[in-house]
Enzyme design. Sequence first.
Site, PDB file in Angstrom:
ATOM      1  N   VAL A  72       0.839  -1.199   0.000  1.00 47.49           N
ATOM      2  CA  VAL A  72       0.000   0.000   0.000  1.00 47.49           C
ATOM      3  C   VAL A  72       0.875   1.250   0.000  1.00 47.49           C
ATOM      4  CG1 VAL A  72      -1.715   1.312   1.307  1.00 47.49           C
ATOM      5  CG2 VAL A  72      -1.950  -1.166   1.074  1.00 47.49           C
ATOM      6  N   TYR A  73       1.928   1.247   0.787  1.00 48.86           N
ATOM      7  CA  TYR A  73       2.849   2.381   0.839  1.00 48.86           C
ATOM      8  C   TYR A  73       3.476   2.615  -0.537  1.00 48.86           C
ATOM      9  CZ  TYR A  73       6.758   5.293   2.360  1.00 48.86           C
ATOM     10  OH  TYR A  73       7.664   6.302   2.508  1.00 48.86           O
ATOM     11  N   ALA A  74       3.961   1.555  -1.172  1.00 47.53           N
ATOM     12  CA  ALA A  74       4.574   1.684  -2.499  1.00 47.53           C
ATOM     13  C   ALA A  74       3.555   2.163  -3.521  1.00 47.53           C
ATOM     14  CB  ALA A  74       5.179   0.349  -2.928  1.00 47.53           C
TER      15      ALA A  74
END
Length: 79
Positions: free
Chosen positions: A8-10
Amino acid sequence: MATPKSAVYAASKHAVLGFSNALRMELAPIGIHLTTVNLGPVNTNFFDNADPSGKYRQSVRRYMLDPHKVAQKNCKKPL
């Protein structure tokens, strides 16, 4: 760069870059320039929650940025 445990961060980082690149092209004809800044790992408690084992922090320790120095670079007055 995408890494394990950061899907999700990426994805959010990739979205910001895609948006910024498109906006840069849209604004270029009217003389507005756009820059994105993508920091490397910053030594904050983010990693305590993101990877409680500490393995990721240990593997990138030599690249970690000091949060106070990062903040200082973004301020006109010394903190």
